[in-house]
Design a protein around this motif. Structure first.
Motif, PDB file in Angstrom:
ATOM      1  N   THR A  36       0.848  -1.184   0.000  1.00  0.00           N
ATOM      2  CA  THR A  36       0.000   0.000   0.000  1.00  0.00           C
ATOM      3  C   THR A  36       0.886   1.236   0.000  1.00  0.00           C
ATOM      4  OG1 THR A  36      -1.636  -1.224   1.289  1.00  0.00           O
ATOM      5  CG2 THR A  36      -1.888   1.161   1.239  1.00  0.00           C
ATOM      6  N   GLU A  38       2.157   5.080   0.839  1.00  0.00           N
ATOM      7  CA  GLU A  38       2.264   5.744   2.144  1.00  0.00           C
ATOM      8  C   GLU A  38       0.987   6.465   2.536  1.00  0.00           C
ATOM      9  OE1 GLU A  38       5.705   8.237   2.201  1.00  0.00           O
ATOM     10  OE2 GLU A  38       7.050   6.571   1.731  1.00  0.00           O
ATOM     11  N   ASP A  39       0.317   7.069   1.544  1.00  0.00           N
ATOM     12  CA  ASP A  39      -0.910   7.806   1.854  1.00  0.00           C
ATOM     13  C   ASP A  39      -2.148   6.918   1.835  1.00  0.00           C
ATOM     14  OD1 ASP A  39      -1.178   7.349  -0.851  1.00  0.00           O
ATOM     15  OD2 ASP A  39      -1.331   9.468  -1.408  1.00  0.00           O
ATOM     16  N   GLY A  40      -1.990   5.645   1.494  1.00  0.00           N
ATOM     17  CA  GLY A  40      -3.102   4.709   1.477  1.00  0.00           C
ATOM     18  C   GLY A  40      -3.990   4.811   0.248  1.00  0.00           C
ATOM     19  N   ARG A  43      -3.244   0.495  -3.604  1.00  0.00           N
ATOM     20  CA  ARG A  43      -2.951  -0.827  -3.031  1.00  0.00           C
ATOM     21  C   ARG A  43      -2.804  -1.809  -4.185  1.00  0.00           C
ATOM     22  NH1 ARG A  43      -7.408  -2.021  -0.415  1.00  0.00           N
ATOM     23  NH2 ARG A  43      -8.055  -3.627  -1.851  1.00  0.00           N
ATOM     24  N   ASP A  58      -7.619   4.858  -4.972  1.00  0.00           N
ATOM     25  CA  ASP A  58      -8.524   5.793  -4.319  1.00  0.00           C
ATOM     26  C   ASP A  58      -8.557   7.081  -5.141  1.00  0.00           C
ATOM     27  OD1 ASP A  58      -8.834   8.053  -1.938  1.00  0.00           O
ATOM     28  OD2 ASP A  58      -9.977   6.201  -1.585  1.00  0.00           O
TER      29      ASP A  58
END
Length: 176
Positions: A36, A38-40, A43, A58
């Motif tokens: 994933t 770093e900021d999410g 993925r 995202d």
């Protein structure tokens, strides 16, 4: 050693190998990896063989350019592939032996870390691969203004087996 002792020893070794094989199968099936950002926002999941199995993007990841997004995805994919390859090697170690030639062969193909510099001549540098259609590489040089020549047909010799010749394979045909 009596035949009964030999048989018991042999059956014990077979049971041990079966147990190791079952553990290897279970560990191998769980050897995929997910990374994933770093900021999410991104993925990436890969199977034990490194094949992409899942990609999650995202909306926050779409704020940059397409090139930046592609680079981030590729970086995460390489990281996940390296992790999966490490998991496969870890699963294989108990079966092969920690210091076996086969394990060294498997771990020798682990992709380099992102910050690792590839060794000279090492094509596994995490870069993308491209096939080029550079005429200079695929066609022999020609004299200026001349089109490239096609290779000639092989010449038939007197001993050449020609399917369309008049000769019979079993000798001369006699007239009836």
């Amino acid at each position: 050693m009596t035949p009964e002792e030999w048989l018991a020893n042999f059956e014990s070794k077979i049971a041990e190998v079966q147990q190791k094989a079952a553990e290897f199968k279970q560990n191998l099936e769980a050897s995929g990896a997910t990374e994933t950002s770093e900021d999410g926002a991104l993925r990436v999941s890969v199977a034990p063989n490194g094949a992409l199995t899942d990609l999650s993007i995202d909306d926050a990841a779409l704020r940059g350019s397409g090139g930046e997004l592609a680079a981030k995805i590729m970086k995460l994919a390489r990281k996940a592939q390296r992790a999966a390859a490490g998991h496969v090697a870890d699963a294989f170690a108990p079966l092969a032996g920690a210091d076996s030639e086969s394990l060294r062969m498997v771990t020798g193909y682990l992709p380099p870390e992102e910050d690792e510099e590839p060794e000279p001549g090492d094509d596994r540098n995490g870069q993308s691969y491209a096939f080029t259609n550079d005429p200079a590489e695929t066609e022999p040089p020609t004299r200026s203004g001349e089109p490239p020549r096609r290779p000639g047909r092989p010449r038939s010799g007197p001993d050449d087996d020609d399917d369309f010749g008049n000769d019979q394979i079993f000798g001369r045909r006699e007239e009836w």
